[in-house]
Design an enzyme around this catalytic site. Sequence first.
Site, PDB file in Angstrom:
ATOM      1  N   ARG A 142       0.825  -1.206   0.000  1.00  0.00           N
ATOM      2  CA  ARG A 142       0.000   0.000   0.000  1.00  0.00           C
ATOM      3  C   ARG A 142       0.864   1.262   0.000  1.00  0.00           C
ATOM      4  O   ARG A 142       0.628   2.209  -0.755  1.00  0.00           O
ATOM      5  CB  ARG A 142      -0.953   0.010   1.216  1.00  0.00           C
ATOM      6  CG  ARG A 142      -1.996   1.124   1.130  1.00  0.00           C
ATOM      7  CD  ARG A 142      -2.974   1.073   2.283  1.00  0.00           C
ATOM      8  NE  ARG A 142      -3.756  -0.137   2.340  1.00  0.00           N
ATOM      9  CZ  ARG A 142      -4.797  -0.405   1.554  1.00  0.00           C
ATOM     10  NH1 ARG A 142      -5.153   0.457   0.633  1.00  0.00           N
ATOM     11  NH2 ARG A 142      -5.463  -1.526   1.689  1.00  0.00           N
ATOM     12  N   ASP A 202     -13.975   7.905   4.739  1.00  0.00           N
ATOM     13  CA  ASP A 202     -15.272   8.575   4.577  1.00  0.00           C
ATOM     14  C   ASP A 202     -15.605   9.505   5.740  1.00  0.00           C
ATOM     15  O   ASP A 202     -16.786   9.682   6.097  1.00  0.00           O
ATOM     16  CB  ASP A 202     -16.400   7.546   4.349  1.00  0.00           C
ATOM     17  CG  ASP A 202     -16.184   6.743   3.072  1.00  0.00           C
ATOM     18  OD1 ASP A 202     -15.585   7.284   2.129  1.00  0.00           O
ATOM     19  OD2 ASP A 202     -16.596   5.576   3.034  1.00  0.00           O
ATOM     20  N   LEU A 214      -6.359   5.118   1.061  1.00  0.00           N
ATOM     21  CA  LEU A 214      -5.066   5.811   0.980  1.00  0.00           C
ATOM     22  C   LEU A 214      -4.396   5.839   2.345  1.00  0.00           C
ATOM     23  O   LEU A 214      -5.061   5.980   3.377  1.00  0.00           O
ATOM     24  CB  LEU A 214      -5.288   7.219   0.435  1.00  0.00           C
ATOM     25  CG  LEU A 214      -5.842   7.219  -1.004  1.00  0.00           C
ATOM     26  CD1 LEU A 214      -6.462   8.551  -1.353  1.00  0.00           C
ATOM     27  CD2 LEU A 214      -4.740   6.841  -1.993  1.00  0.00           C
ATOM     28  N   HIS A 259     -18.852  10.670  -1.826  1.00  0.00           N
ATOM     29  CA  HIS A 259     -19.294   9.386  -1.273  1.00  0.00           C
ATOM     30  C   HIS A 259     -20.809   9.295  -1.433  1.00  0.00           C
ATOM     31  O   HIS A 259     -21.518  10.257  -1.110  1.00  0.00           O
ATOM     32  CB  HIS A 259     -18.899   9.300   0.208  1.00  0.00           C
ATOM     33  CG  HIS A 259     -19.318   8.018   0.848  1.00  0.00           C
ATOM     34  ND1 HIS A 259     -18.651   6.837   0.644  1.00  0.00           N
ATOM     35  CD2 HIS A 259     -20.381   7.724   1.643  1.00  0.00           C
ATOM     36  CE1 HIS A 259     -19.271   5.862   1.302  1.00  0.00           C
ATOM     37  NE2 HIS A 259     -20.319   6.383   1.921  1.00  0.00           N
ATOM     38  N   THR A 294      -9.602  12.703   5.130  1.00  0.00           N
ATOM     39  CA  THR A 294      -8.695  12.542   6.259  1.00  0.00           C
ATOM     40  C   THR A 294      -8.298  11.070   6.318  1.00  0.00           C
ATOM     41  O   THR A 294      -8.781  10.267   5.510  1.00  0.00           O
ATOM     42  CB  THR A 294      -9.377  12.956   7.583  1.00  0.00           C
ATOM     43  OG1 THR A 294     -10.518  12.103   7.774  1.00  0.00           O
ATOM     44  CG2 THR A 294      -9.821  14.412   7.542  1.00  0.00           C
ATOM     45  N   MET A 298     -11.213   3.740  -5.971  1.00  0.00           N
ATOM     46  CA  MET A 298     -11.554   2.678  -5.025  1.00  0.00           C
ATOM     47  C   MET A 298     -10.328   2.109  -4.314  1.00  0.00           C
ATOM     48  O   MET A 298     -10.121   0.888  -4.279  1.00  0.00           O
ATOM     49  CB  MET A 298     -12.319   1.563  -5.758  1.00  0.00           C
ATOM     50  CG  MET A 298     -13.597   2.038  -6.415  1.00  0.00           C
ATOM     51  SD  MET A 298     -14.760   2.772  -5.235  1.00  0.00           S
ATOM     52  CE  MET A 298     -15.367   1.281  -4.461  1.00  0.00           C
ATOM     53  N   ARG A 299      -9.518   2.977  -3.752  1.00  0.00           N
ATOM     54  CA  ARG A 299      -8.383   2.529  -2.952  1.00  0.00           C
ATOM     55  C   ARG A 299      -8.389   3.299  -1.641  1.00  0.00           C
ATOM     56  O   ARG A 299      -8.679   4.508  -1.620  1.00  0.00           O
ATOM     57  CB  ARG A 299      -7.040   2.828  -3.660  1.00  0.00           C
ATOM     58  CG  ARG A 299      -6.861   2.129  -4.969  1.00  0.00           C
ATOM     59  CD  ARG A 299      -6.651   0.641  -4.833  1.00  0.00           C
ATOM     60  NE  ARG A 299      -5.498   0.297  -4.019  1.00  0.00           N
ATOM     61  CZ  ARG A 299      -5.241  -0.938  -3.592  1.00  0.00           C
ATOM     62  NH1 ARG A 299      -6.069  -1.921  -3.887  1.00  0.00           N
ATOM     63  NH2 ARG A 299      -4.169  -1.187  -2.874  1.00  0.00           N
ATOM     64  N   GLU A 349      -9.180   8.843   8.250  1.00  0.00           N
ATOM     65  CA  GLU A 349     -10.279   7.941   8.590  1.00  0.00           C
ATOM     66  C   GLU A 349     -11.236   7.859   7.401  1.00  0.00           C
ATOM     67  O   GLU A 349     -11.701   8.897   6.892  1.00  0.00           O
ATOM     68  CB  GLU A 349     -11.027   8.465   9.827  1.00  0.00           C
ATOM     69  CG  GLU A 349     -11.857   7.395  10.485  1.00  0.00           C
ATOM     70  CD  GLU A 349     -12.537   7.899  11.762  1.00  0.00           C
ATOM     71  OE1 GLU A 349     -13.407   7.203  12.264  1.00  0.00           O
ATOM     72  OE2 GLU A 349     -12.186   9.001  12.236  1.00  0.00           O
TER      73      GLU A 349
END
Length: 194
Positions: free
Chosen positions: A73, A153, A101, A117, A149, A98-99, A151
Amino acid sequence: MKNIVILISGSGSNMAAIVQTAQAEQWAQRLGARVCAVISNRPDAAGLAVAQFHGIATEVVAHTAFAAEPHPREAFDAALMATIDRHQPHLVVLAGFMRILSPGFVAHYSGRLINIHPSLLPAFTGLRTHERALEAGCKFAGATVHQVTSELDHGEILAQAVVPVLANDTADSLAERVLAQEHVMYPRVVAALL
Ligand code: GRF
């Protein structure tokens, strides 16, 4: 010129909405801004051809190429960051990217990294948002544009679009109406940030 870099993984309809709005509203002349690159982690993302059709440079950084690395990653994020930074972005726009980060990536673009989202956050983070909204008996669904951020979504909410749930809605029919509102909202938020 303020450079906008858009990250996609799939159909790229939100990316196309931003590109088309930028052209129709002459962002280059009026806002001094342009979409300078569209980057995908998937070489088969349909949105790449759409971007090319609009004359936007495209690049692919395939996450699968980093699977054998000790820290796949982080290695993928470092390569992605290097590719993005060559475009000296004012704003990095996630549009169906769709990753998840890494915190280092998110920190690097702090304050200039946004996502869309398909739910009314903080409800329904993660996947299957429309199915879960129907299962929960929600009367309204929608989409949220937010700062990214570390966290998933979370992050400051910048805008929301609200869509009524209809009695005979399926996840697909609801998704279609929400997506239509995403295409209106996302270009507006990007323009406001510029
Ligand atoms: C949209 O529903 C968006 O909210 C979510 O992924 C979908 C992307 O669609 N993050 P597209 O690739 O922009 O067509």
